[in-house]
Motif scaffolding. Sequence first.
Motif: not given
Length: 385
Positions: A111-116, A144-151, A187-193
């Motif tokens: 960390k820090p890691m990229p986020l898609v 890198f981490a991946v986050v999938y927001p869901e509508q 803030e909580h997952q070590g993502v590179d801003s």
Amino acid sequence: MTKSLTKLWLQGLKRLMNGVPKAQAEYLRELTKEKRRKRAAPTRRAPEHPARASRTARDPAEARESRVRPRAGAWTKGDWTRSYHSAPPLPGRLVNHLSYGLYIPPAAARKPMPLVVMLHGCKQTIDEFALGTRMNLVADANGFAVVYPEQSKHAHAHRCWHWYDDSDTAGLGEARAIVSLVDSLIEHQGVDSERVYLVGLSAGAGLASLLALHYPERFAAVALHSAPALGEAHSGMTAMDVMRRGARHDPIALVDALVDTANYPGMPAIIVHGDADHVVAPKNAEQLGLAFLRLNGLVDGTGAFVDGKLSETSEGCARIHDYSIGNRTAVRLCRVAGLGHAWAGGDEAVPFHSNTGPDASAMIWAFLRDHRRRRPAAARKAAAR
């Protein structure tokens, strides 16, 4: 009479399934089984905080075997978490819980890691989007981490994002919820801003464009797949018109009316579109390309080039146009021959994904990884303390 009608119905269903391609039929059967298991299983309330989120099955594809390689076993290297985020409330609503899935690959210990940030299209769930794009496999290979927001279906019956409506109660409120989720993960997952990237398909790409316009300081680059043009649609009816025909007005004039382009910090963009897309016309891709050339300072208000250079290459059935400043590609337009309204190089067993064309997920990451959003020096010093 009842018995004979039932028999006729079953015969009709059998004929219908016989007309479905084998891969789709298998997918539908497995999806039905999964829904039955979910109804039978006791429901558990997911934790609010991503740091306390319970671990679910590591792989959203475990219940449905992919019909093309790599198989589902390739998804099990990292951790898949389903949870929700308490985003700022929208006007008229006391709470705004945004459901999401988070994939952390094994290599993310560094960390820090990229986020898609992956924004799905209409009629999609995040599990289908993750399975169809296979972006988690690219994350495994690149750390890198991946986050999938869901509508939510409560917000839209077909899970469409309101990309065309930038009001607080619709698209802009959804965009703020995405930004709030990203801030929480930083803030909580070590993502590179400095390395947070936006990726969207169709309506999700429309919301990614909205985020790029309103929150350019939060994201380093954006990838838009099968995306509608910017700036002209302001209702469901005009959104359909733009999708079918493209914008009727000059895309540069439209983007100039949306933001102060003279002070806009720029937004590198890769735009991928199928030449056979009959849902979002390919003209939209050309207009998006012009809009992002303007946002990155490569053209003036008339569309004349003021900086950079153009190069053209090909990758299989894809034609690629790169617009670069120095040795950095600011805008890349990729047109895929024979591709309809679907993710290129994806798992064709999943709706809205096709094995036609290059691997869009790998191609998108290859573009995104070269870009960073540099924070002001004062913000970097504050973060270091």
